[in-house]
Design a protein around this motif. Structure first.
Motif, PDB file in Angstrom:
ATOM      1  N   GLY A  35       1.833 -14.884 -21.351  1.00 27.19           N
ATOM      2  CA  GLY A  35       0.992 -15.861 -20.665  1.00 27.19           C
ATOM      3  C   GLY A  35       1.835 -16.898 -19.955  1.00 27.19           C
ATOM      4  N   GLN A  36       1.316 -17.389 -18.861  1.00 26.61           N
ATOM      5  CA  GLN A  36       2.034 -18.383 -18.067  1.00 26.61           C
ATOM      6  C   GLN A  36       1.899 -19.800 -18.621  1.00 26.61           C
ATOM      7  N   ARG A  41      -1.153 -18.076 -23.611  1.00 24.19           N
ATOM      8  CA  ARG A  41      -0.454 -17.449 -24.735  1.00 24.19           C
ATOM      9  C   ARG A  41      -1.287 -17.521 -26.007  1.00 24.19           C
ATOM     10  N   LEU A  42      -1.950 -18.635 -26.236  1.00 22.01           N
ATOM     11  CA  LEU A  42      -2.818 -18.767 -27.414  1.00 22.01           C
ATOM     12  C   LEU A  42      -4.001 -17.813 -27.332  1.00 22.01           C
ATOM     13  N   ASP A  43      -4.569 -17.653 -26.148  1.00 18.76           N
ATOM     14  CA  ASP A  43      -5.669 -16.702 -25.966  1.00 18.76           C
ATOM     15  C   ASP A  43      -5.204 -15.276 -26.257  1.00 18.76           C
ATOM     16  N   THR A  44      -4.017 -14.925 -25.755  1.00 21.70           N
ATOM     17  CA  THR A  44      -3.463 -13.596 -26.002  1.00 21.70           C
ATOM     18  C   THR A  44      -3.202 -13.397 -27.493  1.00 21.70           C
ATOM     19  N   LEU A  45      -2.649 -14.398 -28.138  1.00 20.89           N
ATOM     20  CA  LEU A  45      -2.386 -14.323 -29.572  1.00 20.89           C
ATOM     21  C   LEU A  45      -3.686 -14.163 -30.354  1.00 20.89           C
ATOM     22  N   GLY A  46      -4.704 -14.911 -29.976  1.00 22.18           N
ATOM     23  CA  GLY A  46      -6.001 -14.797 -30.642  1.00 22.18           C
ATOM     24  C   GLY A  46      -6.586 -13.407 -30.512  1.00 22.18           C
TER      25      GLY A  46
END
Length: 59
Positions: A35-36, A41-46
């Motif tokens: 993520g940029q 990045r938090l959304d991807t991790l979630g």
């Protein structure tokens, strides 16, 4: 080799890879979410955590 050792691709590809790893006895995954921005990045991790739960039968 990259596709075998990393969780990249579509959600279906990631889910399949997690299943292969689970069947092989892998019980720990160390994600490095893409993520940029921090939010991305938090959304991807979630979402990755949701996929792990699905594969583990805890959805």
């Amino acid at each position: 080799m990259v596709l075998v050792t990393t969780l990249i691709g579509t959600e279906a590809m990631v889910r399949d890879r997690l299943r292969v790893w689970r069947a092989a006895g892998v019980d720990t995954v160390r994600p490095y979410p893409a993520g940029q921005t921090l939010r991305a990045r938090l959304d991807t991790l979630g979402r990755a955590m949701e996929l792990v739960r699905e594969v583990d039968g805890r959805s």
